[in-house]
Motif scaffolding. Structure first.
Motif, short mmCIF file in Angstrom:
data_model
loop_
_atom_site.label_atom_id
_atom_site.label_comp_id
_atom_site.label_asym_id
_atom_site.label_seq_id
_atom_site.Cartn_x
_atom_site.Cartn_y
_atom_site.Cartn_z
N VAL A 92 -15.07 3.38 25.17
CA VAL A 92 -14.57 4.75 25.31
C VAL A 92 -13.27 4.79 26.13
O VAL A 92 -12.57 5.80 26.13
N MET A 93 -12.97 3.68 26.80
CA MET A 93 -11.74 3.62 27.58
C MET A 93 -11.32 2.16 27.66
O MET A 93 -12.18 1.29 27.88
N LYS A 94 -10.03 1.90 27.48
CA LYS A 94 -9.54 0.53 27.58
C LYS A 94 -8.19 0.58 28.28
O LYS A 94 -7.33 1.35 27.90
N HIS A 95 -8.03 -0.17 29.33
CA HIS A 95 -6.70 -0.25 29.92
C HIS A 95 -6.47 -1.59 30.57
O HIS A 95 -7.41 -2.24 31.04
N ARG A 96 -5.22 -1.99 30.55
CA ARG A 96 -4.80 -3.21 31.23
C ARG A 96 -4.79 -2.92 32.73
O ARG A 96 -4.44 -1.82 33.12
N VAL A 97 -5.19 -3.90 33.54
CA VAL A 97 -5.08 -3.68 34.98
C VAL A 97 -3.60 -3.56 35.35
O VAL A 97 -2.74 -4.08 34.65
N GLU A 98 -3.32 -2.85 36.43
CA GLU A 98 -1.93 -2.73 36.89
C GLU A 98 -1.86 -3.20 38.32
O GLU A 98 -2.72 -2.84 39.14
N LEU A 99 -0.83 -3.96 38.63
CA LEU A 99 -0.69 -4.40 40.02
C LEU A 99 -0.34 -3.20 40.89
O LEU A 99 0.61 -2.48 40.59
N PRO A 100 -1.08 -2.99 41.98
CA PRO A 100 -0.69 -1.92 42.90
C PRO A 100 0.56 -2.37 43.65
O PRO A 100 0.82 -3.57 43.78
N ALA A 101 1.37 -1.43 44.12
CA ALA A 101 2.58 -1.79 44.86
C ALA A 101 2.24 -2.39 46.22
O ALA A 101 2.97 -3.22 46.77
N ARG A 102 1.10 -1.96 46.77
CA ARG A 102 0.71 -2.38 48.12
C ARG A 102 -0.79 -2.46 48.20
O ARG A 102 -1.48 -1.66 47.57
N VAL A 103 -1.30 -3.43 48.94
CA VAL A 103 -2.75 -3.46 49.17
C VAL A 103 -3.01 -3.51 50.67
O VAL A 103 -2.44 -4.31 51.40
N ASP A 104 -3.86 -2.61 51.11
CA ASP A 104 -4.21 -2.51 52.53
C ASP A 104 -5.65 -2.95 52.73
O ASP A 104 -6.55 -2.46 52.03
N GLY A 105 -5.87 -3.86 53.67
CA GLY A 105 -7.24 -4.27 54.00
C GLY A 105 -7.93 -5.04 52.88
O GLY A 105 -9.15 -5.07 52.80
N VAL A 106 -7.13 -5.67 52.01
CA VAL A 106 -7.69 -6.36 50.85
C VAL A 106 -7.53 -7.87 50.98
O VAL A 106 -8.39 -8.64 50.55
N VAL A 107 -6.41 -8.29 51.58
CA VAL A 107 -6.10 -9.73 51.68
C VAL A 107 -5.86 -10.05 53.16
O VAL A 107 -5.23 -9.28 53.88
N LYS A 108 -6.38 -11.20 53.58
CA LYS A 108 -6.18 -11.62 54.98
C LYS A 108 -4.92 -12.46 55.06
O LYS A 108 -4.74 -13.40 54.26
N CYS A 109 -4.05 -12.16 56.01
CA CYS A 109 -2.81 -12.93 56.15
C CYS A 109 -3.13 -14.36 56.58
O CYS A 109 -4.01 -14.59 57.42
N VAL A 110 -2.39 -15.31 56.00
CA VAL A 110 -2.63 -16.72 56.28
C VAL A 110 -2.02 -17.13 57.63
O VAL A 110 -2.46 -18.08 58.26
N ASN A 111 -1.02 -16.37 58.07
CA ASN A 111 -0.32 -16.70 59.32
C ASN A 111 -1.21 -16.35 60.52
O ASN A 111 -1.48 -15.17 60.76
N PRO A 112 -1.67 -17.36 61.27
CA PRO A 112 -2.59 -17.08 62.38
C PRO A 112 -1.96 -16.20 63.46
O PRO A 112 -2.67 -15.52 64.21
N ASN A 113 -0.61 -16.20 63.53
CA ASN A 113 0.06 -15.41 64.57
C ASN A 113 0.38 -13.99 64.11
O ASN A 113 0.94 -13.21 64.89
N CYS A 114 0.07 -13.67 62.89
CA CYS A 114 0.36 -12.33 62.37
C CYS A 114 -0.42 -11.30 63.19
O CYS A 114 -1.58 -11.53 63.56
N ILE A 115 0.19 -10.16 63.44
CA ILE A 115 -0.46 -9.12 64.25
C ILE A 115 -1.78 -8.67 63.62
O ILE A 115 -2.71 -8.24 64.31
#
Ligand code: CTP
Length: 153
Positions: A92-115
């Motif tokens: 009943v619905m079909k759509h391609r995923v779309e990359l969001p422009a920004r993701v908050d609280g979704v990915v952990k930064c790899v840089n240990p010194n990142c705030i």
């Protein structure tokens, strides 16, 4: 639906995530919180031949329609995935995923010194660009472009 595509049974109601980048199906399950403790009915096909993307994975989750946050996470690891909502055996619905422009609280930064990795109450924030998917930390500019699934929170 063409007969040659019927590798796993059609579902009555739920979501079919199709054209998943081959090898990413298990990460899609992780994003959806599907574990050995879940009792939802799930079918997984991996490395299925696809005329569009060579080989692909497919995940079918019965009796569940994905929410935007889940679809956004899937787009990061599988930018060509399609989301098909099935009701009464019909797509009943079909759509391609779309990359969001920004993701908050979704990915952990790899840089240990990142705030975002200190004791400060700072939610991780990444700017997203595509082809291939690249995530740039809004705080420290660290770029994540490989094995994004491993950094999902
Ligand atoms: N599907 C399913 N159960 C249904 C209907 C569809 O599992 N009751 C699955 C199909 O197997 C396919 C996906 O949902 O993986 C999309 O179905 P459909 O649009 O019919 O297939 P195609 O036309 O091949 O899709 P596309 O054009 O996106 O490749």
């Amino acid at each position: 639906m063409r007969e040659k595509d019927v590798r796993v049974l059609p579902i009555r109601n739920g979501t079919v995530i199709d054209h998943i980048t081959a090898g990413q199906a298990l990460n899609v399950l992780k994003i959806l919180g599907i574990t050995d403790k879940s009792n939802s009915v799930v079918s997984v096909a991996m490395n299925v031949p696809s005329s569009v993307i060579g080989t692909k994975d497919i995940v079918k989750v019965e009796d569940r329609e994905l929410i935007e946050d889940e679809v956004n996470r899937i787009s990061l690891i599988s930018p060509k995935a399609t989301i098909n909502i099935i009701r009464g055996y019909e797509v009943v619905m079909k759509h391609r995923v779309e990359l969001p422009a920004r993701v908050d609280g979704v990915v952990k930064c790899v840089n240990p010194n990142c705030i975002s990795n200190t004791s400060e109450p700072v939610v991780s924030k990444f700017l997203v660009s595509g082809k291939p998917v690249m995530l740039r930390c809004a705080y420290c500019d660290y770029v994540i472009s490989e094995n994004i699934a491993a950094h999902l929170i």
